[in-house]
Design a protein around this motif. Structure first.
Motif, PDB file in Angstrom:
ATOM      1  N   VAL A   8      13.238   1.583   5.268  1.00 43.57           N
ATOM      2  CA  VAL A   8      13.475   0.235   4.723  1.00 43.57           C
ATOM      3  C   VAL A   8      12.299  -0.674   5.067  1.00 43.57           C
ATOM      4  CG1 VAL A   8      14.937  -1.818   4.918  1.00 43.57           C
ATOM      5  CG2 VAL A   8      15.989   0.440   4.697  1.00 43.57           C
ATOM      6  N   LEU A   9      11.869  -0.669   6.321  1.00 42.94           N
ATOM      7  CA  LEU A   9      10.721  -1.501   6.717  1.00 42.94           C
ATOM      8  C   LEU A   9       9.453  -1.073   5.985  1.00 42.94           C
ATOM      9  CD1 LEU A   9      11.375  -1.847  10.542  1.00 42.94           C
ATOM     10  CD2 LEU A   9      11.767  -3.550   8.751  1.00 42.94           C
ATOM     11  N   SER A  10       9.258   0.224   5.834  1.00 47.57           N
ATOM     12  CA  SER A  10       8.081   0.727   5.130  1.00 47.57           C
ATOM     13  C   SER A  10       8.054   0.265   3.686  1.00 47.57           C
ATOM     14  CB  SER A  10       8.046   2.254   5.156  1.00 47.57           C
ATOM     15  OG  SER A  10       7.827   2.711   6.448  1.00 47.57           O
ATOM     16  N   SER A  11       9.208   0.212   3.062  1.00 52.87           N
ATOM     17  CA  SER A  11       9.234  -0.215   1.665  1.00 52.87           C
ATOM     18  C   SER A  11       8.774  -1.659   1.521  1.00 52.87           C
ATOM     19  CB  SER A  11      10.624  -0.026   1.061  1.00 52.87           C
ATOM     20  OG  SER A  11      11.550  -0.914   1.663  1.00 52.87           O
ATOM     21  N   PHE A  12       9.108  -2.510   2.488  1.00 54.14           N
ATOM     22  CA  PHE A  12       8.628  -3.892   2.446  1.00 54.14           C
ATOM     23  C   PHE A  12       7.114  -3.952   2.617  1.00 54.14           C
ATOM     24  CE2 PHE A  12      13.073  -4.904   3.746  1.00 54.14           C
ATOM     25  CZ  PHE A  12      13.388  -5.702   2.651  1.00 54.14           C
ATOM     26  N   VAL A  13       6.588  -3.162   3.537  1.00 57.39           N
ATOM     27  CA  VAL A  13       5.144  -3.149   3.772  1.00 57.39           C
ATOM     28  C   VAL A  13       4.410  -2.606   2.552  1.00 57.39           C
ATOM     29  CG1 VAL A  13       3.303  -2.123   5.167  1.00 57.39           C
ATOM     30  CG2 VAL A  13       5.366  -2.989   6.276  1.00 57.39           C
ATOM     31  N   ILE A  14       4.885  -1.516   1.986  1.00 59.58           N
ATOM     32  CA  ILE A  14       4.242  -0.914   0.820  1.00 59.58           C
ATOM     33  C   ILE A  14       4.282  -1.875  -0.371  1.00 59.58           C
ATOM     34  CG2 ILE A  14       4.451   0.939  -0.887  1.00 59.58           C
ATOM     35  CD1 ILE A  14       5.335   2.751   1.475  1.00 59.58           C
ATOM     36  N   THR A  15       5.408  -2.556  -0.563  1.00 60.14           N
ATOM     37  CA  THR A  15       5.512  -3.521  -1.657  1.00 60.14           C
ATOM     38  C   THR A  15       4.515  -4.654  -1.482  1.00 60.14           C
ATOM     39  OG1 THR A  15       7.845  -3.001  -1.933  1.00 60.14           O
ATOM     40  CG2 THR A  15       7.081  -5.086  -2.871  1.00 60.14           C
ATOM     41  N   VAL A  17       1.659  -4.601   0.257  1.00 63.01           N
ATOM     42  CA  VAL A  17       0.301  -4.083   0.081  1.00 63.01           C
ATOM     43  C   VAL A  17      -0.001  -3.865  -1.398  1.00 63.01           C
ATOM     44  CG1 VAL A  17      -1.159  -2.060   0.494  1.00 63.01           C
ATOM     45  CG2 VAL A  17       0.101  -3.077   2.380  1.00 63.01           C
ATOM     46  N   ALA A  18       0.942  -3.300  -2.124  1.00 64.40           N
ATOM     47  CA  ALA A  18       0.729  -3.044  -3.555  1.00 64.40           C
ATOM     48  C   ALA A  18       0.568  -4.343  -4.343  1.00 64.40           C
ATOM     49  CB  ALA A  18       1.878  -2.221  -4.118  1.00 64.40           C
ATOM     50  N   ALA A  19       1.257  -5.370  -3.937  1.00 64.22           N
ATOM     51  CA  ALA A  19       1.190  -6.641  -4.663  1.00 64.22           C
ATOM     52  C   ALA A  19      -0.037  -7.467  -4.288  1.00 64.22           C
ATOM     53  CB  ALA A  19       2.453  -7.453  -4.402  1.00 64.22           C
ATOM     54  N   GLU A  20      -0.479  -7.363  -3.038  1.00 64.00           N
ATOM     55  CA  GLU A  20      -1.527  -8.249  -2.554  1.00 64.00           C
ATOM     56  C   GLU A  20      -2.921  -7.618  -2.486  1.00 64.00           C
ATOM     57  OE1 GLU A  20      -1.002 -11.488  -1.993  1.00 64.00           O
ATOM     58  OE2 GLU A  20       1.085 -11.166  -2.592  1.00 64.00           O
ATOM     59  N   ARG A  21      -3.008  -6.368  -2.005  1.00 59.89           N
ATOM     60  CA  ARG A  21      -4.322  -5.783  -1.746  1.00 59.89           C
ATOM     61  C   ARG A  21      -4.721  -4.674  -2.701  1.00 59.89           C
ATOM     62  NH1 ARG A  21      -4.903  -3.929   4.116  1.00 59.89           N
ATOM     63  NH2 ARG A  21      -2.664  -3.924   4.217  1.00 59.89           N
ATOM     64  N   GLU A  22      -3.823  -3.779  -2.958  1.00 56.40           N
ATOM     65  CA  GLU A  22      -4.145  -2.616  -3.786  1.00 56.40           C
ATOM     66  C   GLU A  22      -3.490  -2.818  -5.149  1.00 56.40           C
ATOM     67  OE1 GLU A  22      -2.568   0.230  -1.121  1.00 56.40           O
ATOM     68  OE2 GLU A  22      -4.180  -0.083   0.318  1.00 56.40           O
ATOM     69  N   THR A  23      -4.172  -3.548  -5.980  1.00 58.07           N
ATOM     70  CA  THR A  23      -3.560  -4.030  -7.211  1.00 58.07           C
ATOM     71  C   THR A  23      -3.627  -3.066  -8.390  1.00 58.07           C
ATOM     72  OG1 THR A  23      -5.617  -5.178  -7.687  1.00 58.07           O
ATOM     73  CG2 THR A  23      -3.884  -6.454  -6.608  1.00 58.07           C
ATOM     74  N   ASN A  24      -4.392  -1.982  -8.275  1.00 56.71           N
ATOM     75  CA  ASN A  24      -4.362  -1.005  -9.367  1.00 56.71           C
ATOM     76  C   ASN A  24      -3.932   0.356  -8.815  1.00 56.71           C
ATOM     77  OD1 ASN A  24      -6.693   0.635  -8.604  1.00 56.71           O
ATOM     78  ND2 ASN A  24      -7.954  -1.097  -9.262  1.00 56.71           N
ATOM     79  N   LEU A  25      -3.474   1.209  -9.698  1.00 58.19           N
ATOM     80  CA  LEU A  25      -2.891   2.490  -9.301  1.00 58.19           C
ATOM     81  C   LEU A  25      -3.883   3.384  -8.559  1.00 58.19           C
ATOM     82  CD1 LEU A  25      -0.491   4.392  -9.315  1.00 58.19           C
ATOM     83  CD2 LEU A  25      -1.219   5.188 -11.569  1.00 58.19           C
ATOM     84  N   ARG A  26      -5.113   3.436  -9.032  1.00 59.24           N
ATOM     85  CA  ARG A  26      -6.112   4.301  -8.397  1.00 59.24           C
ATOM     86  C   ARG A  26      -6.384   3.878  -6.959  1.00 59.24           C
ATOM     87  NH1 ARG A  26     -11.386   5.183  -7.331  1.00 59.24           N
ATOM     88  NH2 ARG A  26     -12.359   7.095  -7.998  1.00 59.24           N
TER      89      ARG A  26
END
Length: 103
Positions: A8-15, A17-26
């Motif tokens: 559960v905590l990891s899902s918040f962190v991954i979300t 990071v995906a929204a703020e830093r790693e904005t494209n799939l690659r």
């Protein structure tokens, strides 16, 4: 229960990071794989070293020798995190905690 809390905590962190830093799939995929494999590869190597050290020192713990004898067959399963899937239920050598990476 601790594993569930971790996920559960990891899902918040991954979300985040995906929204703020790693904005494209690659960028996301490369970064995520680097994080996972930087832990998984040394873990597998350490398990191999500890298994064989214990075996050579006369440990009574039984190793899953069939995996060592056919390592070429099991290594891809370990490295793709598919050892706990619909088609297989295998521990990664003697590391019974590695299953959590497969989820």
């Amino acid at each position: 229960m601790a594993v569930t809390v971790f996920f559960v905590l990891s899902s918040f962190v991954i979300t985040h990071v995906a929204a703020e830093r790693e904005t494209n799939l690659r960028l996301y995929a490369v970064s995520r794989l680097a994080r996972v494999y930087s832990v998984a590869l040394p873990a597998i190597l350490l398990v191999i070293i500890l298994d064989w050290t214990g075996h050579l020192l006369g440990s009574h713990r039984t190793l899953q020798m069939y995996q060592y004898h056919a390592f070429w067959k099991y290594a891809p399963m370990f490295l793709t995190f598919t050892s706990q899937s619909v088609f297989a239920h295998e521990y990664v050598l003697s590391d019974h905690s590695f299953w959590s990476l497969c989820y």
